[in-house]
Design an enzyme around this catalytic site. Structure first.
Site, PDB file in Angstrom:
ATOM      1  N   ARG A 190      11.946  -3.438  10.789  1.00 28.35           N
ATOM      2  CA  ARG A 190      11.008  -2.841  11.740  1.00 28.35           C
ATOM      3  C   ARG A 190      10.645  -3.869  12.798  1.00 28.35           C
ATOM      4  O   ARG A 190      10.459  -5.033  12.486  1.00 28.35           O
ATOM      5  CB  ARG A 190       9.740  -2.408  10.993  1.00 28.35           C
TER       6      ARG A 190
ATOM      7  N   ARG B 261      -0.024  -9.634  13.254  1.00 24.48           N
ATOM      8  CA  ARG B 261      -0.625  -8.539  12.468  1.00 24.48           C
ATOM      9  C   ARG B 261      -1.590  -9.090  11.420  1.00 24.48           C
ATOM     10  O   ARG B 261      -2.637  -8.500  11.159  1.00 24.48           O
ATOM     11  CB  ARG B 261       0.472  -7.714  11.777  1.00 24.48           C
TER      12      ARG B 261
ATOM     13  N   ARG C  12      -8.861   0.983   9.659  1.00 25.71           N
ATOM     14  CA  ARG C  12      -8.474  -0.413   9.839  1.00 25.71           C
ATOM     15  C   ARG C  12      -9.537  -1.185  10.621  1.00 25.71           C
ATOM     16  O   ARG C  12      -9.383  -2.381  10.842  1.00 25.71           O
ATOM     17  CB  ARG C  12      -7.171  -0.473  10.618  1.00 25.71           C
TER      18      ARG C  12
ATOM     19  N   ARG D 126      11.487  -7.196   4.425  1.00 28.23           N
ATOM     20  CA  ARG D 126      11.432  -5.745   4.212  1.00 28.23           C
ATOM     21  C   ARG D 126      12.473  -5.061   5.098  1.00 28.23           C
ATOM     22  O   ARG D 126      12.684  -5.451   6.245  1.00 28.23           O
ATOM     23  CB  ARG D 126      10.035  -5.245   4.563  1.00 28.23           C
TER      24      ARG D 126
ATOM     25  N   LYS E 213       0.833  -1.217   0.000  1.00 21.76           N
ATOM     26  CA  LYS E 213       0.000   0.000   0.000  1.00 21.76           C
ATOM     27  C   LYS E 213       0.865   1.265   0.000  1.00 21.76           C
ATOM     28  O   LYS E 213       0.604   2.196  -0.753  1.00 21.76           O
ATOM     29  CB  LYS E 213      -0.899   0.042   1.244  1.00 21.76           C
TER      30      LYS E 213
END
Ligand code: AMP
Length: 210
Positions: free
Chosen positions: A156, A167, A88, A123, A13
């Site tokens: 992260r 998540r 969300r 990532r 996104k």
């Protein structure tokens, strides 16, 4: 144009938002980025959000709703905006409606959980400018430093494998119901996210123009 980008964490996104916003000349608003900046600066908001964020849980609705309300009242949002990572939950979507904001389209970037897990755990983000890389499909020149500003790339905390699983679970339980919420309002556009970045961007832009 007032847009929402929906999709699991790691669906791309943020990256897509950057491209699309440039094309449409609207600001990209990421609640995640706002919260991360607050955390870095140890503001009141940052302290409130820290424990939730680190475990991959959602920050309470009333906190993010307040953040969005403030951000959307700024001048650069007058001609439209793209919301990345908000709403969300259905409560957040209803709050947005309660602010009198009429969303034009909701782009839902669709990807399987296996791909998401690979993307998030590989990532890396720049601790300086926040640029995003992927160790295999979008590496920086040395996979250690940012190509844009030279600062170090980090994993992260919420991209650590066990947090990612949490998540995703939260996404399926609390965020995915928004697909139905916006489909019923004829605003949902599903985009296949499992392709080259540029192909996904092209699809999104074509769908928005169509
Ligand atoms: P993101 O960068 O969008 O993946 O967001 C990172 C983290 O920020 C999430 O895992 C949540 O802890 C928090 N967060 C961001 N946006 C929201 C939201 N709309 N509602 C609740 N928590 C959020």
């Amino acid at each position: 144009m007032k847009l929402i980008f929906l999709g699991a964490p790691g669906a791309g996104k943020g990256t897509q938002a950057e491209f699309v916003c440039k094309e449409l000349s609207i600001p990209a608003i990421s609640t995640g980025a706002i919260i991360r900046a607050a955390l870095k600066n140890q503001t009141e908001l940052g302290k409130k959000a820290e424990s939730y964020m680190k475990s991959g849980a959602l920050v309470p609705d009333e906190v993010v709703i307040e953040i969005i309300k403030e951000r959307l009242s700024e001048d650069d949002c007058k001609n439209g905006f793209l919301l990345d990572g908000f709403p969300r939950t259905v409560v957040q979507a209803e709050a947005l409606e309660g602010m009198g904001i009429e969303i034009d389209r909701v782009v839902n970037i669709v990807l399987g959980d296996d791909v998401i897990i690979d993307r998030l755990t590989n990532r890396r983000v720049c601790e300086g400018c926040g640029a995003t890389y992927h160790l295999i499909s979008l590496p920086s020149k040395d996979n250690v430093h940012c190509d844009k500003c030279g600062k170090k790339l980090i994993l992260r905390k919420d991209d650590e494998p066990e947090t990612v699983v949490n998540r995703l679970k939260i996404y399926h339980e609390q965020t995915q119901p928004l697909e139905d919420f916006y489909a019923k309002k004829n605003k949902l556009i599903n985009i296949d996210g499992k392709r080259e970045l540029k192909a996904v961007t092209a699809d999104i832009l074509a769908a928005l123009k169509g």
